[in-house]
Enzyme design. Structure first.
Site, PDB file in Angstrom:
ATOM      1  CB  ILE A  70      50.274-108.104  18.339  1.00 50.34           C
ATOM      2  CG1 ILE A  70      51.799-107.987  18.363  1.00 50.34           C
ATOM      3  CG2 ILE A  70      49.785-109.484  18.712  1.00 50.34           C
ATOM      4  CD1 ILE A  70      52.398-108.162  19.752  1.00 50.34           C
ATOM      5  CB  ALA A  71      50.603-108.730  12.723  1.00 49.84           C
ATOM      6  CD  GLU A 104      39.341-110.950  23.188  1.00 46.16           C
ATOM      7  OE1 GLU A 104      38.617-110.512  24.085  1.00 46.16           O
ATOM      8  OE2 GLU A 104      40.016-110.214  22.448  1.00 46.16           O
ATOM      9  CG  ASN A 109      47.839-118.614  16.550  1.00 45.60           C
ATOM     10  OD1 ASN A 109      48.955-119.132  16.555  1.00 45.60           O
ATOM     11  ND2 ASN A 109      47.607-117.399  16.098  1.00 45.60           N
ATOM     12  CE1 TYR A 116      50.174-113.053  21.945  1.00 49.76           C
ATOM     13  CE2 TYR A 116      48.290-114.509  21.727  1.00 49.76           C
ATOM     14  CZ  TYR A 116      49.080-113.488  21.233  1.00 49.76           C
ATOM     15  OH  TYR A 116      48.774-112.896  20.039  1.00 49.76           O
TER      16      TYR A 116
END
Length: 157
Positions: A70-71, A104, A109, A116
Site C-alpha cells: 500500500i502506498a 507486515e 516504521n 495500522y
C-alpha cells in the site's frame, strides 16, 4: 476521490509510486503477474482528478486477507489518504468474505504502525530479517474486520 480495480495500464504509474515509497520496490513484472496470474490478488488504485495517487493490494484467501503493499504518491502523503485507502481495502476484503486481515511492517516504521493501529491492527509477532534490503525485522499485525462490516452497513443506510 475514486477507488477502482487496478488495470494493466496502471502499472507504469504504480511502479513510479513504488519507487518513491519503498527501498526494494516491486517490478512491473511482479504487478503484471499479480493482475494476470494470481486469482487470490485484489489490487486497487486511488484516483484524484483522473490521476492515480495511491494503490493497495492484498490476497484474499478463504476468510483472511493479507495486505501485500500500500502506498500513496509523495505529493499526497500526510493528508489521511493512506487511511482512506486501507479502509477501502478492508471493506473490499469483507466483500470477498474475509473476517481478518494481516500485514507486515518494518519495525522501524512508526507512522505506518500508528496508521495500522488506528484501523484496528494489533501486533502478533515478528518475522526476523524479513526485509532483504537491510535485514530489518517485520512486525506482523492482524485486524478483525467485524467493525468494518458494521461500517459498510452504516454507509448503505
Amino acid at each position: 476521490m475514486i477507488f477502482r480495480s487496478m488495470q494493466l495500464e496502471d502499472v507504469p504509474v504504480i511502479c513510479q509510486i513504488e519507487q518513491q515509497a519503498f527501498t526494494s520496490p516491486w517490478t512491473a513484472e511482479a504487478f503484471i503477474n499479480e493482475l494476470t496470474n494470481n486469482h487470490f490478488a485484489r489490487y486497487m488504485v486511488m484516483e484524484w482528478e483522473d490521476k492515480v495517487i495511491g494503490y493497495g493490494g492484498m490476497w484474499t484467501i478463504m476468510d483472511e486477507a493479507h495486505v501485500t503493499n500500500i502506498a500513496v504518491c509523495e505529493g499526497y502523503r500526510g493528508q489521511g489518504l493512506g487511511e482512506r485507502l486501507l479502509h477501502e481495502l478492508q471493506r473490499t476484503a469483507v466483500f470477498f468474505g474475509a473476517g481478518r486481515m494481516t500485514l507486515e511492517v518494518r519495525v522501524s516504521n512508526e507512522p505506518a504502525k500508528n496508521l495500522y493501529r488506528k484501523l484496528g491492527f494489533e501486533p502478533s509477532g515478528v518475522r526476523p530479517g524479513y526485509y532483504s534490503d537491510n535485514g530489518e525485522d517485520a512486525l506482523i499485525m492482524w485486524a478483525e474486520l467485524d467493525q468494518v462490516k458494521a461500517g459498510a452497513q452504516d454507509d448503505e443506510d
